[in-house]
Scaffold this motif. Sequence first.
Motif, PDB file in Angstrom:
ATOM      1  N   ALA A 151      17.577 -38.407 -11.300  1.00  0.00           N
ATOM      2  CA  ALA A 151      16.289 -38.906 -10.825  1.00  0.00           C
ATOM      3  C   ALA A 151      16.024 -38.418  -9.411  1.00  0.00           C
ATOM      4  CB  ALA A 151      16.266 -40.425 -10.874  1.00  0.00           C
ATOM      5  N   GLY A 152      14.772 -38.136  -9.127  1.00  0.00           N
ATOM      6  CA  GLY A 152      14.404 -37.697  -7.788  1.00  0.00           C
ATOM      7  C   GLY A 152      14.606 -36.213  -7.557  1.00  0.00           C
ATOM      8  N   ALA A 153      15.062 -35.490  -8.579  1.00  0.00           N
ATOM      9  CA  ALA A 153      15.251 -34.047  -8.417  1.00  0.00           C
ATOM     10  C   ALA A 153      13.893 -33.362  -8.400  1.00  0.00           C
ATOM     11  CB  ALA A 153      16.104 -33.497  -9.553  1.00  0.00           C
ATOM     12  N   SER A 154      13.740 -32.397  -7.531  1.00  0.00           N
ATOM     13  CA  SER A 154      12.477 -31.674  -7.441  1.00  0.00           C
ATOM     14  C   SER A 154      12.485 -30.498  -8.398  1.00  0.00           C
ATOM     15  CB  SER A 154      12.252 -31.186  -6.017  1.00  0.00           C
ATOM     16  OG  SER A 154      13.164 -30.150  -5.728  1.00  0.00           O
ATOM     17  N   SER A 155      11.338 -29.908  -8.599  1.00  0.00           N
ATOM     18  CA  SER A 155      11.261 -28.729  -9.462  1.00  0.00           C
ATOM     19  C   SER A 155      11.932 -27.531  -8.806  1.00  0.00           C
ATOM     20  CB  SER A 155       9.802 -28.409  -9.793  1.00  0.00           C
ATOM     21  OG  SER A 155       9.093 -28.153  -8.598  1.00  0.00           O
ATOM     22  N   ASN A 156      12.212 -27.629  -7.521  1.00  0.00           N
ATOM     23  CA  ASN A 156      12.890 -26.542  -6.810  1.00  0.00           C
ATOM     24  C   ASN A 156      14.403 -26.712  -6.828  1.00  0.00           C
ATOM     25  OD1 ASN A 156      10.409 -25.462  -6.087  1.00  0.00           O
ATOM     26  ND2 ASN A 156      10.311 -26.679  -4.228  1.00  0.00           N
ATOM     27  N   VAL A 157      14.902 -27.646  -7.629  1.00  0.00           N
ATOM     28  CA  VAL A 157      16.326 -27.959  -7.586  1.00  0.00           C
ATOM     29  C   VAL A 157      17.185 -26.764  -7.977  1.00  0.00           C
ATOM     30  CG1 VAL A 157      16.591 -28.870  -9.930  1.00  0.00           C
ATOM     31  CG2 VAL A 157      17.969 -29.794  -8.089  1.00  0.00           C
ATOM     32  N   VAL A 158      16.703 -25.923  -8.878  1.00  0.00           N
ATOM     33  CA  VAL A 158      17.474 -24.747  -9.274  1.00  0.00           C
ATOM     34  C   VAL A 158      17.613 -23.803  -8.093  1.00  0.00           C
ATOM     35  CG1 VAL A 158      17.529 -22.766 -10.818  1.00  0.00           C
ATOM     36  CG2 VAL A 158      16.797 -24.985 -11.672  1.00  0.00           C
ATOM     37  N   GLU A 159      16.520 -23.599  -7.355  1.00  0.00           N
ATOM     38  CA  GLU A 159      16.582 -22.744  -6.174  1.00  0.00           C
ATOM     39  C   GLU A 159      17.493 -23.358  -5.120  1.00  0.00           C
ATOM     40  OE1 GLU A 159      12.586 -22.027  -4.853  1.00  0.00           O
ATOM     41  OE2 GLU A 159      11.958 -21.427  -6.869  1.00  0.00           O
ATOM     42  N   TYR A 192      16.921 -28.678 -26.485  1.00  0.00           N
ATOM     43  CA  TYR A 192      16.920 -30.137 -26.423  1.00  0.00           C
ATOM     44  C   TYR A 192      15.728 -30.705 -25.662  1.00  0.00           C
ATOM     45  CZ  TYR A 192      21.554 -30.091 -28.457  1.00  0.00           C
ATOM     46  OH  TYR A 192      22.605 -29.916 -29.307  1.00  0.00           O
ATOM     47  N   GLY A 193      14.872 -29.845 -25.133  1.00  0.00           N
ATOM     48  CA  GLY A 193      13.699 -30.316 -24.412  1.00  0.00           C
ATOM     49  C   GLY A 193      14.048 -31.111 -23.170  1.00  0.00           C
ATOM     50  N   LEU A 194      15.085 -30.676 -22.461  1.00  0.00           N
ATOM     51  CA  LEU A 194      15.539 -31.398 -21.279  1.00  0.00           C
ATOM     52  C   LEU A 194      14.602 -31.196 -20.101  1.00  0.00           C
ATOM     53  CD1 LEU A 194      19.323 -30.474 -21.521  1.00  0.00           C
ATOM     54  CD2 LEU A 194      18.215 -32.602 -22.247  1.00  0.00           C
ATOM     55  N   THR A 195      14.514 -32.219 -19.257  1.00  0.00           N
ATOM     56  CA  THR A 195      13.712 -32.137 -18.043  1.00  0.00           C
ATOM     57  C   THR A 195      14.630 -31.943 -16.845  1.00  0.00           C
ATOM     58  OG1 THR A 195      13.819 -34.508 -17.607  1.00  0.00           O
ATOM     59  CG2 THR A 195      12.016 -33.737 -19.035  1.00  0.00           C
ATOM     60  N   VAL A 196      14.034 -31.588 -15.708  1.00  0.00           N
ATOM     61  CA  VAL A 196      14.792 -31.426 -14.472  1.00  0.00           C
ATOM     62  C   VAL A 196      15.510 -32.726 -14.134  1.00  0.00           C
ATOM     63  CG1 VAL A 196      14.586 -31.027 -11.988  1.00  0.00           C
ATOM     64  CG2 VAL A 196      13.278 -29.620 -13.582  1.00  0.00           C
ATOM     65  N   GLU A 197      14.809 -33.854 -14.304  1.00  0.00           N
ATOM     66  CA  GLU A 197      15.396 -35.160 -13.981  1.00  0.00           C
ATOM     67  C   GLU A 197      16.601 -35.469 -14.877  1.00  0.00           C
ATOM     68  OE1 GLU A 197      12.075 -34.676 -14.468  1.00  0.00           O
ATOM     69  OE2 GLU A 197      11.483 -34.838 -12.371  1.00  0.00           O
ATOM     70  N   GLN A 198      16.521 -35.088 -16.148  1.00  0.00           N
ATOM     71  CA  GLN A 198      17.652 -35.337 -17.042  1.00  0.00           C
ATOM     72  C   GLN A 198      18.858 -34.486 -16.669  1.00  0.00           C
ATOM     73  OE1 GLN A 198      15.364 -34.568 -20.653  1.00  0.00           O
ATOM     74  NE2 GLN A 198      15.949 -36.612 -21.391  1.00  0.00           N
ATOM     75  N   VAL A 199      18.613 -33.281 -16.270  1.00  0.00           N
ATOM     76  CA  VAL A 199      19.716 -32.371 -15.951  1.00  0.00           C
ATOM     77  C   VAL A 199      20.303 -32.668 -14.575  1.00  0.00           C
ATOM     78  CG1 VAL A 199      20.363 -29.957 -15.569  1.00  0.00           C
ATOM     79  CG2 VAL A 199      18.809 -30.558 -17.440  1.00  0.00           C
ATOM     80  N   PHE A 200      19.427 -32.897 -13.580  1.00  0.00           N
ATOM     81  CA  PHE A 200      19.890 -33.032 -12.205  1.00  0.00           C
ATOM     82  C   PHE A 200      19.770 -34.431 -11.635  1.00  0.00           C
ATOM     83  CE2 PHE A 200      18.861 -28.536 -12.660  1.00  0.00           C
ATOM     84  CZ  PHE A 200      20.036 -27.969 -12.217  1.00  0.00           C
ATOM     85  N   VAL A 212      25.424 -17.033 -18.375  1.00  0.00           N
ATOM     86  CA  VAL A 212      25.407 -18.479 -18.157  1.00  0.00           C
ATOM     87  C   VAL A 212      23.972 -18.985 -18.099  1.00  0.00           C
ATOM     88  CG1 VAL A 212      25.990 -20.302 -16.521  1.00  0.00           C
ATOM     89  CG2 VAL A 212      27.649 -18.517 -17.033  1.00  0.00           C
ATOM     90  N   LEU A 213      23.119 -18.292 -17.350  1.00  0.00           N
ATOM     91  CA  LEU A 213      21.723 -18.704 -17.244  1.00  0.00           C
ATOM     92  C   LEU A 213      21.037 -18.689 -18.609  1.00  0.00           C
ATOM     93  CD1 LEU A 213      20.592 -16.943 -13.960  1.00  0.00           C
ATOM     94  CD2 LEU A 213      20.840 -19.391 -14.353  1.00  0.00           C
ATOM     95  N   ASP A 214      21.291 -17.654 -19.400  1.00  0.00           N
ATOM     96  CA  ASP A 214      20.697 -17.575 -20.735  1.00  0.00           C
ATOM     97  C   ASP A 214      21.146 -18.750 -21.603  1.00  0.00           C
ATOM     98  OD1 ASP A 214      19.417 -15.262 -19.980  1.00  0.00           O
ATOM     99  OD2 ASP A 214      20.842 -13.918 -20.989  1.00  0.00           O
ATOM    100  N   GLU A 215      22.439 -19.095 -21.540  1.00  0.00           N
ATOM    101  CA  GLU A 215      22.962 -20.220 -22.321  1.00  0.00           C
ATOM    102  C   GLU A 215      22.330 -21.542 -21.878  1.00  0.00           C
ATOM    103  OE1 GLU A 215      27.219 -20.171 -21.961  1.00  0.00           O
ATOM    104  OE2 GLU A 215      27.409 -18.279 -23.039  1.00  0.00           O
ATOM    105  N   VAL A 216      22.246 -21.751 -20.578  1.00  0.00           N
ATOM    106  CA  VAL A 216      21.678 -22.996 -20.059  1.00  0.00           C
ATOM    107  C   VAL A 216      20.210 -23.103 -20.444  1.00  0.00           C
ATOM    108  CG1 VAL A 216      21.062 -24.229 -17.946  1.00  0.00           C
ATOM    109  CG2 VAL A 216      23.336 -23.226 -18.185  1.00  0.00           C
ATOM    110  N   ARG A 217      19.475 -22.024 -20.247  1.00  0.00           N
ATOM    111  CA  ARG A 217      18.049 -22.041 -20.600  1.00  0.00           C
ATOM    112  C   ARG A 217      17.851 -22.322 -22.087  1.00  0.00           C
ATOM    113  NH1 ARG A 217      17.112 -16.932 -16.799  1.00  0.00           N
ATOM    114  NH2 ARG A 217      16.613 -18.048 -14.879  1.00  0.00           N
ATOM    115  N   ALA A 218      18.689 -21.737 -22.926  1.00  0.00           N
ATOM    116  CA  ALA A 218      18.581 -21.965 -24.367  1.00  0.00           C
ATOM    117  C   ALA A 218      18.822 -23.435 -24.699  1.00  0.00           C
ATOM    118  CB  ALA A 218      19.574 -21.073 -25.118  1.00  0.00           C
TER     119      ALA A 218
END
Length: 92
Positions: free
Chosen positions: A50-58, A40-48, A29-35
């Motif tokens: 507005a206001g999402a931190s870079s630690n959102v995955v953790e 698509y050049g997605l950012t943390v804000e686009q995925v999670f 799953v992680l490999d698919e998501v990362r790919a």
Amino acid sequence: MANYLELKAQAEALAAQAEEARLEELQVVLDEVRARVTEYGLTVEQVFGAGASSNVVEEAAVAEHHSPDPAPAVKTSLNPAAAWPFPSGSRP
């Protein structure tokens, strides 16, 4: 019919099997998501959002292992200290 201790042992064994399966599937799953994120050049804000931190995955990984917040408390015989579920907050 199985007794309590036998059923408890079966439940624990199933929980362990489920966790094993989750961990085995997690890397795929992680490999698919990362790919997709890279493709698509997605950012943390686009995925999670507005206001999402870079630690959102953790944070999401930590939250995954905790039970979700309980629903708002409603007064019942098992929870008499909660508010009544009426706009006034009192019993009709």
